[in-house]
Structures are given as C-alpha cells and as structure tokens.
Design a protein around this motif. Sequence first.
Motif, PDB file in Angstrom:
ATOM      1  N   GLN A   1       0.848  -1.188   0.000  1.00 24.35           N
ATOM      2  CA  GLN A   1       0.000   0.000   0.000  1.00 24.35           C
ATOM      3  C   GLN A   1       0.884   1.238   0.000  1.00 24.35           C
ATOM      4  N   VAL A   2       0.563   2.196  -0.844  1.00 26.98           N
ATOM      5  CA  VAL A   2       1.363   3.405  -0.963  1.00 26.98           C
ATOM      6  C   VAL A   2       1.131   4.307   0.239  1.00 26.98           C
ATOM      7  N   GLN A   3       2.200   4.936   0.682  1.00 30.63           N
ATOM      8  CA  GLN A   3       2.128   5.807   1.848  1.00 30.63           C
ATOM      9  C   GLN A   3       1.246   7.017   1.603  1.00 30.63           C
ATOM     10  N   PRO A   4       0.553   7.472   2.653  1.00 31.33           N
ATOM     11  CA  PRO A   4      -0.091   8.782   2.544  1.00 31.33           C
ATOM     12  C   PRO A   4       0.992   9.856   2.540  1.00 31.33           C
ATOM     13  N   VAL A   5       0.676  11.022   2.028  1.00 31.59           N
ATOM     14  CA  VAL A   5       1.659  12.101   1.891  1.00 31.59           C
ATOM     15  C   VAL A   5       1.201  13.318   2.689  1.00 31.59           C
ATOM     16  N   GLU A   6       2.040  13.699   3.656  1.00 30.25           N
ATOM     17  CA  GLU A   6       1.738  14.871   4.474  1.00 30.25           C
ATOM     18  C   GLU A   6       2.347  16.129   3.855  1.00 30.25           C
ATOM     19  N   SER A   7       1.726  17.257   4.143  1.00 34.50           N
ATOM     20  CA  SER A   7       2.274  18.551   3.732  1.00 34.50           C
ATOM     21  C   SER A   7       1.716  19.629   4.648  1.00 34.50           C
ATOM     22  N   GLY A   8       2.341  20.814   4.584  1.00 34.65           N
ATOM     23  CA  GLY A   8       1.820  21.961   5.324  1.00 34.65           C
ATOM     24  C   GLY A   8       2.595  22.342   6.568  1.00 34.65           C
ATOM     25  N   GLY A   9       3.622  21.572   6.902  1.00 32.69           N
ATOM     26  CA  GLY A   9       4.408  21.921   8.076  1.00 32.69           C
ATOM     27  C   GLY A   9       5.254  23.153   7.835  1.00 32.69           C
ATOM     28  N   GLY A  10       5.883  23.637   8.907  1.00 30.09           N
ATOM     29  CA  GLY A  10       6.747  24.796   8.776  1.00 30.09           C
ATOM     30  C   GLY A  10       7.031  25.433  10.113  1.00 30.09           C
ATOM     31  N   LEU A  11       7.550  26.650  10.055  1.00 26.62           N
ATOM     32  CA  LEU A  11       7.889  27.424  11.241  1.00 26.62           C
ATOM     33  C   LEU A  11       6.799  28.469  11.475  1.00 26.62           C
ATOM     34  N   VAL A  12       6.307  28.534  12.699  1.00 25.55           N
ATOM     35  CA  VAL A  12       5.260  29.491  13.029  1.00 25.55           C
ATOM     36  C   VAL A  12       5.516  30.035  14.422  1.00 25.55           C
ATOM     37  N   GLN A  13       5.106  31.258  14.663  1.00 31.22           N
ATOM     38  CA  GLN A  13       5.281  31.870  15.979  1.00 31.22           C
ATOM     39  C   GLN A  13       4.215  31.361  16.949  1.00 31.22           C
ATOM     40  N   ALA A  23      -2.734  13.419   2.134  1.00 32.61           N
ATOM     41  CA  ALA A  23      -3.368  12.880   0.939  1.00 32.61           C
ATOM     42  C   ALA A  23      -3.206  11.366   0.920  1.00 32.61           C
ATOM     43  N   ALA A  24      -4.327  10.662   0.938  1.00 26.87           N
ATOM     44  CA  ALA A  24      -4.291   9.209   0.896  1.00 26.87           C
ATOM     45  C   ALA A  24      -4.115   8.743  -0.546  1.00 26.87           C
ATOM     46  N   SER A  25      -3.513   7.568  -0.687  1.00 22.68           N
ATOM     47  CA  SER A  25      -3.254   7.042  -2.025  1.00 22.68           C
ATOM     48  C   SER A  25      -4.393   6.168  -2.533  1.00 22.68           C
ATOM     49  N   ILE A  26      -5.399   5.944  -1.688  1.00 18.57           N
ATOM     50  CA  ILE A  26      -6.534   5.125  -2.072  1.00 18.57           C
ATOM     51  C   ILE A  26      -7.813   5.870  -1.739  1.00 18.57           C
ATOM     52  N   ALA A  74     -13.756  13.792  -1.542  1.00 18.89           N
ATOM     53  CA  ALA A  74     -13.535  13.947  -2.984  1.00 18.89           C
ATOM     54  C   ALA A  74     -12.046  14.046  -3.316  1.00 18.89           C
ATOM     55  N   LYS A  75     -11.273  14.558  -2.365  1.00 19.66           N
ATOM     56  CA  LYS A  75      -9.828  14.720  -2.585  1.00 19.66           C
ATOM     57  C   LYS A  75      -9.023  13.647  -1.867  1.00 19.66           C
ATOM     58  N   ASN A  76      -9.704  12.703  -1.202  1.00 17.83           N
ATOM     59  CA  ASN A  76      -9.008  11.658  -0.438  1.00 17.83           C
ATOM     60  C   ASN A  76      -7.998  12.273   0.527  1.00 17.83           C
ATOM     61  N   THR A  77      -8.403  13.353   1.170  1.00 25.08           N
ATOM     62  CA  THR A  77      -7.475  14.122   1.992  1.00 25.08           C
ATOM     63  C   THR A  77      -8.073  14.403   3.361  1.00 25.08           C
ATOM     64  N   THR A  97      -3.103   5.850   7.687  1.00 26.04           N
ATOM     65  CA  THR A  97      -4.384   5.342   7.216  1.00 26.04           C
ATOM     66  C   THR A  97      -4.592   3.944   7.801  1.00 26.04           C
ATOM     67  N   ASP A  98      -5.808   3.683   8.217  1.00 25.02           N
ATOM     68  CA  ASP A  98      -6.176   2.394   8.815  1.00 25.02           C
ATOM     69  C   ASP A  98      -7.165   1.719   7.871  1.00 25.02           C
ATOM     70  N   THR A  99      -6.712   0.664   7.210  1.00 22.05           N
ATOM     71  CA  THR A  99      -7.560  -0.039   6.249  1.00 22.05           C
ATOM     72  C   THR A  99      -7.583  -1.523   6.596  1.00 22.05           C
ATOM     73  N   ARG A 100      -8.306  -2.278   5.827  1.00 22.26           N
ATOM     74  CA  ARG A 100      -8.359  -3.729   6.065  1.00 22.26           C
ATOM     75  C   ARG A 100      -7.008  -4.381   5.805  1.00 22.26           C
ATOM     76  N   TRP A 101      -6.122  -3.651   5.123  1.00 19.73           N
ATOM     77  CA  TRP A 101      -4.794  -4.204   4.842  1.00 19.73           C
ATOM     78  C   TRP A 101      -3.786  -3.829   5.926  1.00 19.73           C
ATOM     79  N   GLY A 102      -4.208  -3.023   6.873  1.00 19.86           N
ATOM     80  CA  GLY A 102      -3.322  -2.623   7.954  1.00 19.86           C
ATOM     81  C   GLY A 102      -3.166  -1.115   8.035  1.00 19.86           C
TER      82      GLY A 102
END
Length: 115
Positions: A1-13, A23-26, A74-77, A97-102
């Motif tokens: 199963q393809v990994q989900p992809v995180e984004s949006g991190g950074g430095l903030v005060q 973003a999930a791959s399925i 709709a965006k699997n996100t 992601t928690d699916t029937r495949w693990g």
Amino acid sequence: QVQPVESGGGLVQPGGSLRLSCAASISMRSINAMAWYRQAPGEQRELVARITSGGTTNYADSVKGRFTISRDNAKNTVYLQMNSLKPEDTAVYYCNTDTRWGITWGQGTQVTVSS
C-alpha cells in the motif's frame, strides 16, 4: 500500500496557525480511519487526532479546542487545522491510514513553533 503524503508543516510563531494535509493514495471508501500523530525529539509518538469513516473524531487532551481534524472525501485528503500553537506543539507530525490491509504511515512533516 502506498504511503499517505503529508504537507503543510513549517515554522510558526506562538499563537499562530498552520493547516496540515494528508493525501491518501486510495479511496476514502477503503479507509476505516485516518489519524495524525506527532513525535517530539526524545519523546514517544503520540496520537493527536483521529477521524473515522463515519466522521467520529477524537483528540488528545493537549490539543482539544485548538486543533480540528476534517476530511475531504472527494480529494481523499484529511486536514489538521492547528490554531493557538504553542512551543510544546513542536514535533514531526505523521499521518496514517487504517484499512483492512493494515496501518500505513506517511513520512512526516516538521512543525516548529518558535519566536
């Protein structure tokens, strides 16, 4: 199963906001639940927030009232809106992601809260 992809991190005060995306791959129809965890240096990975396919959410006590988990099928996100950030929120944030495949983990995204 393809990994989900995180984004949006950074430095903030302190007091600032960030929105993380995972973003999930399925299709969301195949996913029982998605969750955000975080791991600070020298600490164990801990649950931050989780959302099930039925829309049930749960949060760590430390983030209740400040963080909100939501999803766009709709965006699997899944999103994690983080407000009123504190220095102690600094960590690598991981999505899974928690699916029937693990459970499948993403690579993580760094969030740093500092002035």
